[in-house]
Design a protein around this motif. Structure first.
Motif, PDB file in Angstrom:
ATOM      1  N   GLU A  19       0.825  -0.834   0.124  1.00 35.15           N
ATOM      2  CA  GLU A  19      -0.015  -0.026   0.285  1.00 35.15           C
ATOM      3  C   GLU A  19       0.745   1.083  -0.155  1.00 35.15           C
ATOM      4  OE1 GLU A  19      -3.932   2.068   2.795  1.00 35.15           O
ATOM      5  OE2 GLU A  19      -2.110   1.053   3.448  1.00 35.15           O
ATOM      6  N   LEU A  20       0.565   1.944  -0.925  1.00 30.46           N
ATOM      7  CA  LEU A  20       1.120   3.255  -0.734  1.00 30.46           C
ATOM      8  C   LEU A  20       0.033   4.544  -0.173  1.00 30.46           C
ATOM      9  CD1 LEU A  20       3.847   5.303  -1.677  1.00 30.46           C
ATOM     10  CD2 LEU A  20       2.608   5.346  -3.570  1.00 30.46           C
ATOM     11  N   LYS A  21       0.483   5.140   0.807  1.00 31.76           N
ATOM     12  CA  LYS A  21      -0.464   6.205   0.854  1.00 31.76           C
ATOM     13  C   LYS A  21       0.137   7.429   1.962  1.00 31.76           C
ATOM     14  CE  LYS A  21      -4.018   5.886   5.185  1.00 31.76           C
ATOM     15  NZ  LYS A  21      -4.463   5.036   6.348  1.00 31.76           N
ATOM     16  N   GLY A  40       3.741  -3.171   4.091  1.00 31.12           N
ATOM     17  CA  GLY A  40       3.146  -3.977   3.415  1.00 31.12           C
ATOM     18  C   GLY A  40       4.308  -5.098   3.021  1.00 31.12           C
ATOM     19  N   SER A  41       3.547  -6.246   2.085  1.00 32.62           N
ATOM     20  CA  SER A  41       4.720  -7.099   2.045  1.00 32.62           C
ATOM     21  C   SER A  41       4.686  -7.630   0.973  1.00 32.62           C
ATOM     22  CB  SER A  41       4.242  -8.389   3.932  1.00 32.62           C
ATOM     23  OG  SER A  41       2.684  -9.185   2.896  1.00 32.62           O
ATOM     24  N   LEU A  42       6.036  -8.725   0.499  1.00 33.53           N
ATOM     25  CA  LEU A  42       6.238  -8.519  -1.132  1.00 33.53           C
ATOM     26  C   LEU A  42       6.903 -10.251  -0.943  1.00 33.53           C
ATOM     27  CD1 LEU A  42       7.797  -5.463  -3.113  1.00 33.53           C
ATOM     28  CD2 LEU A  42       5.753  -7.456  -3.333  1.00 33.53           C
ATOM     29  N   GLU A  43       6.704 -10.940  -2.020  1.00 33.30           N
ATOM     30  CA  GLU A  43       7.580 -12.319  -1.859  1.00 33.30           C
ATOM     31  C   GLU A  43       8.704 -11.878  -2.376  1.00 33.30           C
ATOM     32  OE1 GLU A  43       6.255 -17.124  -2.363  1.00 33.30           O
ATOM     33  OE2 GLU A  43       5.835 -16.174  -4.726  1.00 33.30           O
ATOM     34  N   LEU A  44       9.845 -12.299  -2.487  1.00 36.27           N
ATOM     35  CA  LEU A  44      11.124 -12.051  -2.588  1.00 36.27           C
ATOM     36  C   LEU A  44      11.831 -13.361  -2.969  1.00 36.27           C
ATOM     37  CD1 LEU A  44      11.610  -8.979  -1.013  1.00 36.27           C
ATOM     38  CD2 LEU A  44      10.968  -8.838  -3.243  1.00 36.27           C
ATOM     39  N   ILE A  45      12.790 -13.456  -3.850  1.00 38.77           N
ATOM     40  CA  ILE A  45      14.399 -13.927  -3.820  1.00 38.77           C
ATOM     41  C   ILE A  45      15.368 -13.724  -3.135  1.00 38.77           C
ATOM     42  CG2 ILE A  45      14.962 -15.914  -5.032  1.00 38.77           C
ATOM     43  CD1 ILE A  45      13.097 -14.763  -7.410  1.00 38.77           C
ATOM     44  N   PHE A  53      10.529 -15.832  -0.022  1.00 41.82           N
ATOM     45  CA  PHE A  53      10.200 -15.525   1.458  1.00 41.82           C
ATOM     46  C   PHE A  53       9.062 -14.711   1.547  1.00 41.82           C
ATOM     47  CE2 PHE A  53      14.099 -13.341   0.060  1.00 41.82           C
ATOM     48  CZ  PHE A  53      14.086 -12.174   0.906  1.00 41.82           C
ATOM     49  N   VAL A  54       8.517 -13.782   2.114  1.00 41.91           N
ATOM     50  CA  VAL A  54       8.035 -12.878   2.474  1.00 41.91           C
ATOM     51  C   VAL A  54       8.495 -12.120   3.446  1.00 41.91           C
ATOM     52  CG1 VAL A  54       5.722 -12.407   2.615  1.00 41.91           C
ATOM     53  CG2 VAL A  54       5.347 -14.435   1.481  1.00 41.91           C
ATOM     54  N   LYS A  55       8.722 -10.796   2.262  1.00 43.46           N
ATOM     55  CA  LYS A  55       9.198  -9.857   3.552  1.00 43.46           C
ATOM     56  C   LYS A  55       8.181  -8.603   3.955  1.00 43.46           C
ATOM     57  CE  LYS A  55      13.177  -7.222   4.134  1.00 43.46           C
ATOM     58  NZ  LYS A  55      14.852  -6.808   3.377  1.00 43.46           N
ATOM     59  N   PHE A  56       8.313  -8.138   5.269  1.00 42.20           N
ATOM     60  CA  PHE A  56       7.244  -6.935   5.526  1.00 42.20           C
ATOM     61  C   PHE A  56       7.953  -5.666   5.464  1.00 42.20           C
ATOM     62  CE2 PHE A  56       5.463  -3.953   8.525  1.00 42.20           C
ATOM     63  CZ  PHE A  56       4.209  -3.958   8.408  1.00 42.20           C
ATOM     64  N   PHE A  57       7.346  -4.821   4.617  1.00 42.84           N
ATOM     65  CA  PHE A  57       7.499  -3.474   4.078  1.00 42.84           C
ATOM     66  C   PHE A  57       7.610  -2.441   4.940  1.00 42.84           C
ATOM     67  CE2 PHE A  57       9.763  -5.677   0.495  1.00 42.84           C
ATOM     68  CZ  PHE A  57      10.425  -5.905   0.811  1.00 42.84           C
ATOM     69  N   GLU A  58       7.999  -1.395   5.680  1.00 45.85           N
ATOM     70  CA  GLU A  58       7.042  -0.340   6.359  1.00 45.85           C
ATOM     71  C   GLU A  58       8.256   0.898   6.519  1.00 45.85           C
ATOM     72  OE1 GLU A  58       4.452   2.079  10.083  1.00 45.85           O
ATOM     73  OE2 GLU A  58       4.903  -0.401   9.418  1.00 45.85           O
ATOM     74  N   GLN A  59       8.135   1.941   5.092  1.00 49.94           N
ATOM     75  CA  GLN A  59       9.117   2.414   4.965  1.00 49.94           C
ATOM     76  C   GLN A  59       8.976   4.481   4.095  1.00 49.94           C
ATOM     77  OE1 GLN A  59      11.346   0.068   2.257  1.00 49.94           O
ATOM     78  NE2 GLN A  59      11.047   2.427   0.416  1.00 49.94           N
ATOM     79  N   PRO A  60       8.952   5.108   4.641  1.00 46.87           N
ATOM     80  CA  PRO A  60       8.491   5.980   4.549  1.00 46.87           C
ATOM     81  C   PRO A  60       8.855   6.784   3.122  1.00 46.87           C
ATOM     82  CG  PRO A  60      10.236   6.841   6.362  1.00 46.87           C
ATOM     83  CD  PRO A  60      10.480   5.200   5.991  1.00 46.87           C
ATOM     84  N   LEU A  61       8.335   7.389   2.103  1.00 46.38           N
ATOM     85  CA  LEU A  61       8.480   7.909   0.604  1.00 46.38           C
ATOM     86  C   LEU A  61       8.407   9.162   0.722  1.00 46.38           C
ATOM     87  CD1 LEU A  61       9.736   6.246  -1.483  1.00 46.38           C
ATOM     88  CD2 LEU A  61       7.626   6.323  -2.015  1.00 46.38           C
TER      89      LEU A  61
END
Length: 117
Positions: A19-21, A40-45, A53-61
């Protein structure tokens, strides 16, 4: 872009589990500033093991957006040090920005962290 004023306008968009909010507002006559949270989370390699694996992100932009071509040399502004995203159709394509951020995350180097270690 004509509807974006110096008063922040809120937005929220979701794609691929991210999500971009945030808010966008006019900084100068041709420059807009977007302040948002990418969450949110993304499936990454994993770049070491090759495992998914799934990694959770929460970062300011914080992004700067130009209405048309941004010519650094003709501008007397403190924005010369920043990257500017240029849009030419008179609107800010938030979906494009979100997809670009998702692709940027996927292209980064990722290591799967072991659980319970």
């Amino acid at each position: 872009m004509r509807k974006i004023t110096q008063l922040p306008k809120t937005f929220s968009i979701t794609s691929d589990g991210i999500e971009l909010k945030g808010q966008i507002y006019r900084k100068t006559s041709k420059i807009f500033q977007m302040e948002a949270i990418l969450k949110g989370s993304l499936e990454l390699i994993c770049d070491i093991s090759g495992d998914l694996f799934v990694k959770f992100f929460e970062q300011p932009l914080v992004l700067y957006i130009s209405d048309g071509i941004w010519d650094i040399q003709s501008q007397n502004s403190r924005l010369d040090d920043f990257d500017i995203i240029e849009f030419f159709d008179g609107f800010v394509d938030v979906e494009y920005i979100l997809q670009s951020e998702i692709e940027s995350i996927k292209m980064d180097y990722h290591i799967k962290e072991e659980q319970g270690v």
